[in-house]
Design a protein around this motif. Structure first.
Motif, PDB file in Angstrom:
ATOM      1  N   HIS A   1      67.862  -2.630  35.723  1.00  0.00           N
ATOM      2  CA  HIS A   1      66.659  -2.090  35.076  1.00  0.00           C
ATOM      3  C   HIS A   1      66.607  -2.568  33.619  1.00  0.00           C
ATOM      4  O   HIS A   1      67.639  -2.602  32.957  1.00  0.00           O
ATOM      5  CB  HIS A   1      66.729  -0.564  35.155  1.00  0.00           C
ATOM      6  N   PRO A   2      65.415  -2.912  33.111  1.00  0.00           N
ATOM      7  CA  PRO A   2      65.332  -3.467  31.744  1.00  0.00           C
ATOM      8  C   PRO A   2      65.957  -2.561  30.674  1.00  0.00           C
ATOM      9  O   PRO A   2      66.443  -3.060  29.665  1.00  0.00           O
ATOM     10  CB  PRO A   2      63.823  -3.594  31.505  1.00  0.00           C
ATOM     11  N   ARG A   3      65.919  -1.268  30.892  1.00  0.00           N
ATOM     12  CA  ARG A   3      66.465  -0.362  29.880  1.00  0.00           C
ATOM     13  C   ARG A   3      67.989  -0.237  29.969  1.00  0.00           C
ATOM     14  O   ARG A   3      68.643   0.157  29.010  1.00  0.00           O
ATOM     15  CB  ARG A   3      65.841   1.025  30.057  1.00  0.00           C
ATOM     16  N   VAL A   4      68.541  -0.581  31.153  1.00  0.00           N
ATOM     17  CA  VAL A   4      69.949  -0.284  31.417  1.00  0.00           C
ATOM     18  C   VAL A   4      70.865  -1.417  30.958  1.00  0.00           C
ATOM     19  O   VAL A   4      70.649  -2.573  31.297  1.00  0.00           O
ATOM     20  CB  VAL A   4      70.165  -0.016  32.928  1.00  0.00           C
ATOM     21  N   SER A   5      71.890  -1.070  30.198  1.00  0.00           N
ATOM     22  CA  SER A   5      72.976  -2.000  29.918  1.00  0.00           C
ATOM     23  C   SER A   5      74.004  -1.833  31.026  1.00  0.00           C
ATOM     24  O   SER A   5      74.584  -0.758  31.180  1.00  0.00           O
ATOM     25  CB  SER A   5      73.599  -1.683  28.556  1.00  0.00           C
TER      26      SER A   5
ATOM     27  N   ARG B   1      64.111  -2.775  21.085  1.00  0.00           N
ATOM     28  CA  ARG B   1      63.288  -2.940  22.290  1.00  0.00           C
ATOM     29  C   ARG B   1      61.942  -2.235  22.097  1.00  0.00           C
ATOM     30  O   ARG B   1      60.893  -2.771  22.429  1.00  0.00           O
ATOM     31  CB  ARG B   1      64.047  -2.378  23.506  1.00  0.00           C
TER      32      ARG B   1
ATOM     33  N   LYS C   1      67.687  -9.077  25.747  1.00  0.00           N
ATOM     34  CA  LYS C   1      68.628  -7.965  25.959  1.00  0.00           C
ATOM     35  C   LYS C   1      70.060  -8.309  25.533  1.00  0.00           C
ATOM     36  O   LYS C   1      70.453  -9.476  25.625  1.00  0.00           O
ATOM     37  CB  LYS C   1      68.677  -7.710  27.466  1.00  0.00           C
ATOM     38  N   PRO C   2      70.822  -7.299  25.155  1.00  0.00           N
ATOM     39  CA  PRO C   2      72.249  -7.551  24.923  1.00  0.00           C
ATOM     40  C   PRO C   2      72.855  -8.181  26.179  1.00  0.00           C
ATOM     41  O   PRO C   2      72.604  -7.706  27.283  1.00  0.00           O
ATOM     42  CB  PRO C   2      72.835  -6.154  24.712  1.00  0.00           C
TER      43      PRO C   2
ATOM     44  N   ALA D   1      65.447 -13.310  33.385  1.00  0.00           N
ATOM     45  CA  ALA D   1      65.288 -11.890  33.692  1.00  0.00           C
ATOM     46  C   ALA D   1      65.731 -10.968  32.557  1.00  0.00           C
ATOM     47  O   ALA D   1      65.359  -9.808  32.534  1.00  0.00           O
ATOM     48  CB  ALA D   1      66.044 -11.550  34.972  1.00  0.00           C
TER      49      ALA D   1
ATOM     50  N   GLU E   1      62.574  -9.869  28.090  1.00  0.00           N
ATOM     51  CA  GLU E   1      61.437  -9.017  28.418  1.00  0.00           C
ATOM     52  C   GLU E   1      60.215  -9.530  27.644  1.00  0.00           C
ATOM     53  O   GLU E   1      60.254  -9.594  26.408  1.00  0.00           O
ATOM     54  CB  GLU E   1      61.762  -7.574  28.029  1.00  0.00           C
TER      55      GLU E   1
END
Lengths: 664, 664
Positions: free
Chosen positions: A318-322, B82, B94-95, B437, B440
């Motif tokens: 998920h884009p929010r999840v690290s 973000r 993303k990280p 991916a 974002e």
């Protein structure tokens, strides 16, 4: 009457005492394990003991905790540890080789042997039919020196497993079920022994998961039989020659019993912030998740990573999840890479970290305050992640993978209909990529000429005086129940680098509970000070720093409702008096700041009495208290701790031969 | 007369000024790049500017610096960044997605475009025929807002390359040769443009290595032509459609010239602690090595890791050596894994870290004090590794791999006869594993409803008042020559997490020089305060925090013998008056604590005069001083800085159409 596995292990290593629950027994130790966060101090203790060479069959120093290296201290500790291995004749497991527990199991574990480790998850090796006990570093130093390990004979708790785990449910759910039923104190003074037909379906690595988190129940250790699953494991590690069958006798019995039907289990999860807060995943499904961490000694096996890879395969976190992946060892990362799972995980957006404990012990990967982090690790004590107001959940790899994809707590059994993901059928390699190149063997030559390489941050152990005859000191801190060693002395990236520097380390004592404690302790340096605790004081890890640091600040006594076992031993080892209230209600009558007085202390303890009267001069009260020290511990306490006691003993017996259990 | 590549890039983006070296020019910016350590402040600046949406073609916010997450601050910064991308219409990397420079080149780089980045290695994108410039964060914020970037027209330095690199010598040795010849100031006020037949053998990723470390020469930027190598690169990234040929005209000339015969180069190494201390590897071979670090934007390509893997394949890192591998991006790690090189590296004992900057910027991997660490990174400034007394060498991947095996500095050309290792022939994939991916995209909808998610550590940019007409304030600090921005405001793992929290950050101001400065600044908060400096005040990095933090504490004016360029610009950008002594000897007549008075200041500056009289009421003296502000900077200074100035301008032109270069 026949013996169970635990009794057989104890009987074959019993040096003194008898196997009656509650009696002190002395055990011969075959192997030791130290990790770097505790090991630097163990090596300084070996230096203080003037050890010639390790007296065990196998002693291994792992480097798996302090791997972040944000300044020179970690690297200097690694150099020191390697030099100490050369000096004392230990194996050295290089940074990057992996977490001690799975690595030890894979490379050194042998059924029927005893293992003492300065890490509270040492019992993990019980998965192979070993008796593996987590202890304070000093006791492990003693074991390395060929001394016995002393403990109270625990009750043996037989847990019969039947049935087979359903799809989407795995070994982590078994130990979470134990925690759900019994809580974080359910295993205190017990050895958990699993038996029954359900074992046939649990691999040695599944058992590793279960034995590992037996520590979260407070158990002395966990044991499994050494059966065909163990033989299969050792064969896959190309060590079938090390296999020894070790089964309970047919007529064995247990002091306490329980039973789990594996087929009845469902995905479970421990809520913040205790491994004992277990509910079904279903009950909390839908909560937003910002981080998923996979790894640690609680789910270290190839299978645990491969199942996550299979679930996220071809999809994206998920884009929010690290999605943080901590390979447990170099060997497992090699196998994962060989089977393509590393590629799958990276493709799915995982952050692949170096092999080691990492996020499990707050070495990086700290989540945002209040944001939910799902982790396959064994512990979620408050702040352990490195974040003060953390919100960490403990779960299986399957549940972790589901959350990584959906960004919510998700019952993995919903994945088939929700995302069209079938329960993965894993094809694991029959043989591991055995690779011992990062394990440096002990030098063959006599080692005691090798020099200890001490960086600027490594200071020798401070010396502590003998127990005084009178204590008159203020209660510098009063705390509640279940105070953990994490709260007494935090781990994490800020503090761990000082584990070999007691004066600096002491500044962090009780920082999570009361930032002013250190100042108050300094203020009453002359008289020393007292801490009053509730039940289960000192639960959690085995770190003896949680005694040495407050001791360095002047702690003379802890008066508590009850103590966690390892911490209680550590207190005695470093000359701090541990007393329990005879009437637990007296706990409520004392306030922080009260001055407590104990008179004629040395005589009272030396004369064999266990009851000690504590006067509260601030309130004109007195309390009946007792200690549970053995004669050996009394001698230690009077001398000021184990090291001064052993030094006294050594000088008094000067030229005696080494103990008979010296196997080298 | 024909144009060279740099002139073509400037001419096609020139909004004002003319291309005469030393003249101020304004450039239209097509793309921006921010990383997390500087980007949080840039996003707060966009908030302060009340930006609706990014006005560039492409703006990307990377997260590659603060990845260790030892407490909640990093994760909260990521969440904030973000949300800011959602709010302002930026791409979010993303990280775990990787280092900005190679990632930007792979996914966004387009020949002929301009790029402004809040990172000093932004010029790396010159490898694709872009004009890429590293700037202070506020100037990048302005570029995002559609404003031009202003700079003094640099000289164009043509470096002609001939021949072909021999075995065991690679692109890193080319830029080390430039540093060996010209030192760390050789490129100041210059654009380095490489040309000549030698380019045919240098891939776009080789050019990335060379352009990246142009920053170490102090160059404004580095450019390469966009030729067939660039076309091949974009084809492998499945972006051939983005290719535009950009070559120097046949009759192009350069302000300064140099030439390198690639075939004459040999392995080079920069000694501690400057990228300019370059010698041949041969000269220092045999010195003991404890650590080897491979990664960073200086050697980020698949080739740079694959060549290390090929060299160590089937062998083991020396037992003493920690071999740390920092994949530069997720994409490159995927390709490395697919081709088997990840497996090879792990098998050889490498510690594989998460993708990102990591050790290059002291985020982990700090070596032991005084122990030699060989790194493929761009910089070895003292302490940058995180270790106070570090000993870091800069070298090529080939030289790094050789040291990893031998545990000594080793000329890689010795590997064939010393270890039987032939120069590897690498088979790299023709196409990259393109995977977007973790990038974002900006939201399509109008973004200005999206909420900024600010953790507890993120505070909005403080507002600063306009320049007063009278300053009467004490000299809170007097410093000597060459004070660096590191001394004004340190970096490092302790301070960096506060880069989005000015009030907290301000507590570290001048901490390295005078711990009492902050207290004195607070004490004269009412009047504000003055700093007196020597020559070259504010040298070093572009960090605008070195102005904002003392400005927050009340700094109104710096009176110095002379200023470093970027810091001088930053002072104007944040409304701090920068004055130089007309007579440098007056510097010696002022003491810390003296009260200085400037009267009629606004009028004096607004009227176009450059001379300003400063009275010292403590000593009854007065000094003649001058400013060097352009009309644009005078307007900014009077308004209180760039942000209030832009706000004023915005409200005065309220409903005007957006600037013509607004491409969205």
């Amino acid at each position: 009457m026949g013996h169970n596995v635990a009794q057989k292990l104890i009987a074959t290593h019993l040096l003194s005492g008898d196997m009656t629950a509650g009696q002190e027994i002395a055990l011969r130790i075959d192997q030791t394990l130290t990790q770097d966060a505790t090991g630097t101090l163990v090596m300084l203790e070996l230096e203080a003991l003037d050890l010639d060479r390790a007296h065990t069959e196998v002693s291994v120093q792992y480097v798996d905790h302090n791997l972040l290296q944000t300044d020179s201290k970690n690297a200097e500790d690694h150099t020191f540890l390697r030099s100490a291995c050369h000096r004392f004749g230990l194996w050295y497991s290089k940074p990057g080789n992996g977490v001690s527990h799975p690595t030890h199991m894979q490379r050194f574990g042998i059924p029927g042997k005893t293992l003492a480790g300065s890490d509270s998850h040492t019992p993990t090796a019980g998965s192979l039919g070993m008796l593996a006990i987590g202890l304070g570093g000093l006791e492990v130093a003693m074991a390395i020196a060929g001394e016995p390990v002393y403990l109270r004979m625990p009750e043996i708790w037989g847990v019969r497993l039947t049935g087979e785990l359903p799809a989407w449910v795995s070994a982590k759910d078994v130990i979470l079920e134990m925690l759900r039923r019994h809580g974080v104190k359910g295993g205190v003074n017990r050895i958990i022994e699993y038996h029954g037909p359900g074992l046939a379906h649990l691999t040695a690595m599944d058992r590793h998961v279960i034995a590992n988190m037996g520590a979260e129940l407070g158990a002395t250790t966990t044991v499994f039989p050494a059966d065909d699953q163990v033989r299969d494991f050792l064969r896959a590690e190309r060590r079938e020659h090390d296999f020894v069958e070790l089964l309970a006798d047919a007529d064995a019995s247990y002091d306490v019993t329980d039973e789990i039907d594996l087929s009845s289990l469902e995905p479970l999860i421990a809520l913040p912030s205790s491994p004992g807060n277990v509910v079904t995943v279903r009950e909390v499904a839908g909560r937003q998740v910002d981080q998923v961490v996979v790894g640690s000694s609680a789910n270290p096996g190839l299978r645990d990573f491969a199942v996550v890879a299979a679930i996220v395969s071809g999809r994206q976190a998920h884009p929010r999840v690290s999605l943080d992946i901590n390979p447990s060892s170099r060997q497992i990362l090699q196998d994962l890479t060989k089977m393509g799972a590393t590629f799958t995980l990276i493709s799915a957006g995982a952050r692949l970290h170096q092999s080691g404990c990492m996020g499990c012990i707050g070495m990086g990967q700290a989540p945002a305050n209040g944001r939910n982090s799902l982790r396959t690790v064994p512990r979620n004590f408050p702040g352990r992640s490195g974040t003060r107001e953390d919100s960490v959940f403990l779960c299986s790899p399957e549940t972790a993978a589901a959350a990584a994809l959906t960004g919510q707590i998700t019952d993995p059994r919903d994945l088939p209909h929700r995302l069209g993901i079938d329960y993965p059928h894993l094809e694991l390699p029959a043989e591991s990529s055995v690779n011992t190149a990062m394990l440096e063997p002990p030098p063959l030559a006599r080692a005691d000429q090798a020099e200890l390489v001490k960086g600027a941050n490594i200071s020798s152990l401070p010396g502590f005086p003998p127990l005084p005859d009178r204590i008159e000191a203020p209660v510098a801190l009063k705390v509640g129940d279940d105070v953990s060693t994490d709260e007494i002395l935090p781990a994490g990236a800020r503090v761990l680098p000082y584990r070999s520097n007691i004066p600096k380390l002491a500044e962090f004592t009780f920082a999570q509970i009361d930032e002013d404690y250190v100042g108050r302790a300094h203020a009453c340096r002359g008289s020393g000070h007292i801490v009053v605790g509730g039940a289960n004081y000192g639960q959690g890890s085995s770190r003896e720093h949680a005694v040495i640091a407050p001791r360095y600040l002047g702690l003379r006594m802890v008066l508590a409702v009850s103590f966690a076992r390892i911490h209680w031993q550590n207190l005695a080892n470093f000359g701090v008096l541990a007393l329990e209230f005879t009437d637990p209600d007296d706990y409520h009558r004392i306030e922080q700041g009260d001055v407590l007085v104990l008179d004629g202390l040395r005589h009272a303890i030396a004369s064999g009495g266990t009851e000690i009267t504590v006067r509260n001069t601030s309130r004109d009260q007195q309390y009946s208290t007792r200690h549970r020290l053995s004669d050996r511990q009394i001698a230690m306490l009077l001398a000021g701790g184990l090291i001064p006691w052993l030094r006294e003993r050594k000088s008094s017996r000067s030229s005696q031969p080494p103990a008979s259990h010296d196997v080298r």
